[in-house]
Scaffold this motif. Sequence first.
Motif, PDB file in Angstrom:
ATOM      1  N   ARG A  81       6.068  -9.451  -0.070  1.00 27.46           N
ATOM      2  CA  ARG A  81       7.055  -8.843   0.829  1.00 27.46           C
ATOM      3  C   ARG A  81       8.384  -8.594   0.112  1.00 27.46           C
ATOM      4  O   ARG A  81       9.052  -7.586   0.354  1.00 27.46           O
ATOM      5  CB  ARG A  81       7.253  -9.723   2.054  1.00 27.46           C
ATOM      6  CG  ARG A  81       6.109  -9.597   3.058  1.00 27.46           C
ATOM      7  CD  ARG A  81       6.392 -10.331   4.353  1.00 27.46           C
ATOM      8  NE  ARG A  81       6.382 -11.789   4.206  1.00 27.46           N
ATOM      9  CZ  ARG A  81       5.272 -12.528   4.161  1.00 27.46           C
ATOM     10  NH1 ARG A  81       4.092 -11.952   4.265  1.00 27.46           N
ATOM     11  NH2 ARG A  81       5.351 -13.842   4.024  1.00 27.46           N
ATOM     12  N   ALA A  82       8.779  -9.493  -0.776  1.00 20.67           N
ATOM     13  CA  ALA A  82      10.029  -9.303  -1.520  1.00 20.67           C
ATOM     14  C   ALA A  82       9.961  -8.057  -2.399  1.00 20.67           C
ATOM     15  O   ALA A  82      10.906  -7.263  -2.446  1.00 20.67           O
ATOM     16  CB  ALA A  82      10.338 -10.533  -2.365  1.00 20.67           C
ATOM     17  N   LEU A 143       3.164   1.214  -1.045  1.00 22.37           N
ATOM     18  CA  LEU A 143       1.848   1.257  -1.695  1.00 22.37           C
ATOM     19  C   LEU A 143       1.980   1.122  -3.219  1.00 22.37           C
ATOM     20  O   LEU A 143       1.176   0.443  -3.855  1.00 22.37           O
ATOM     21  CB  LEU A 143       1.118   2.551  -1.331  1.00 22.37           C
ATOM     22  CG  LEU A 143       0.600   2.643   0.096  1.00 22.37           C
ATOM     23  CD1 LEU A 143       0.001   4.023   0.363  1.00 22.37           C
ATOM     24  CD2 LEU A 143      -0.430   1.561   0.371  1.00 22.37           C
ATOM     25  N   VAL A 144       2.993   1.756  -3.780  1.00 24.75           N
ATOM     26  CA  VAL A 144       3.208   1.650  -5.224  1.00 24.75           C
ATOM     27  C   VAL A 144       3.607   0.227  -5.607  1.00 24.75           C
ATOM     28  O   VAL A 144       3.310  -0.241  -6.704  1.00 24.75           O
ATOM     29  CB  VAL A 144       4.273   2.678  -5.674  1.00 24.75           C
ATOM     30  CG1 VAL A 144       4.778   2.392  -7.068  1.00 24.75           C
ATOM     31  CG2 VAL A 144       3.712   4.084  -5.611  1.00 24.75           C
ATOM     32  N   SER A 145       4.250  -0.484  -4.688  1.00 19.52           N
ATOM     33  CA  SER A 145       4.716  -1.848  -4.994  1.00 19.52           C
ATOM     34  C   SER A 145       3.586  -2.876  -5.020  1.00 19.52           C
ATOM     35  O   SER A 145       3.815  -4.010  -5.434  1.00 19.52           O
ATOM     36  CB  SER A 145       5.778  -2.274  -3.977  1.00 19.52           C
ATOM     37  OG  SER A 145       5.188  -2.581  -2.730  1.00 19.52           O
ATOM     38  N   ALA A 152       3.530 -10.251  -9.800  1.00 14.36           N
ATOM     39  CA  ALA A 152       4.444 -11.349  -9.463  1.00 14.36           C
ATOM     40  C   ALA A 152       3.677 -12.543  -8.921  1.00 14.36           C
ATOM     41  O   ALA A 152       4.032 -13.694  -9.196  1.00 14.36           O
ATOM     42  CB  ALA A 152       5.483 -10.878  -8.443  1.00 14.36           C
ATOM     43  N   MET A 153       2.622 -12.295  -8.162  1.00 17.18           N
ATOM     44  CA  MET A 153       1.831 -13.389  -7.590  1.00 17.18           C
ATOM     45  C   MET A 153       1.076 -14.161  -8.662  1.00 17.18           C
ATOM     46  O   MET A 153       0.761 -15.333  -8.491  1.00 17.18           O
ATOM     47  CB  MET A 153       0.832 -12.836  -6.569  1.00 17.18           C
ATOM     48  CG  MET A 153       1.465 -12.305  -5.316  1.00 17.18           C
ATOM     49  SD  MET A 153       0.199 -11.535  -4.279  1.00 17.18           S
ATOM     50  CE  MET A 153       1.203 -10.527  -3.218  1.00 17.18           C
ATOM     51  N   ARG A 154       0.798 -13.516  -9.796  1.00 15.22           N
ATOM     52  CA  ARG A 154       0.030 -14.159 -10.865  1.00 15.22           C
ATOM     53  C   ARG A 154       0.894 -14.965 -11.828  1.00 15.22           C
ATOM     54  O   ARG A 154       0.375 -15.554 -12.774  1.00 15.22           O
ATOM     55  CB  ARG A 154      -0.751 -13.099 -11.639  1.00 15.22           C
ATOM     56  CG  ARG A 154      -1.868 -12.499 -10.843  1.00 15.22           C
ATOM     57  CD  ARG A 154      -2.645 -11.521 -11.666  1.00 15.22           C
ATOM     58  NE  ARG A 154      -3.720 -10.939 -10.875  1.00 15.22           N
ATOM     59  CZ  ARG A 154      -4.345  -9.839 -11.187  1.00 15.22           C
ATOM     60  NH1 ARG A 154      -4.006  -9.175 -12.277  1.00 15.22           N
ATOM     61  NH2 ARG A 154      -5.309  -9.380 -10.416  1.00 15.22           N
TER      62      ARG A 154
END
Length: 164
Positions: A81-82, A143-145, A152-154
């Motif tokens: 979300r960020a 969508l591009v994000s 970032a999650m990894r």
Amino acid sequence: ESRLHHRLTAADPNFYLQAPATPTDLVNFGQIQELPVILGSVLAVLALVTVGHLLATSIRRRRRDVAVLKTLGFTPGDLGRAVAWQATTLALVTLLAGLPLGLVAGRLAWRLSAGQLGVVPGVSTPGLLLALIVPAAIVLAVLVSIGPAVTAMRVHPAATLRQE
């Protein structure tokens, strides 16, 4: 026109009438009516690629910040979300500046071109299309994000913070 043609041919069979020719500049310009749509599409794709690159670079450069956020309790959803909010903010600021400037620049360019072609410089602004651009740009930016958000999650906080 037909009466004049009949009178002239009655007076002399060598007379003939010819309709005025359309200027070649105007004919050539009429063949590229889809130019604004093509140009707008190319610029939209370029903007999306730029947003994607900016987000990916931002995540790569701020790995430490992402690691700290994860250490403080950010979940993968929070990170996603960020990044989506970053993309949305970028899209909104760009639209806020780009739409008015684009409308003014487009009108000026058309008036100059129309004046040189000798046509009436009437300008029509498709309000519905402009209104649809804003939500479409936001959806496409989000969508591009997705790719940078997954990156970032990894991020592994322990390994990243140890490197710093």
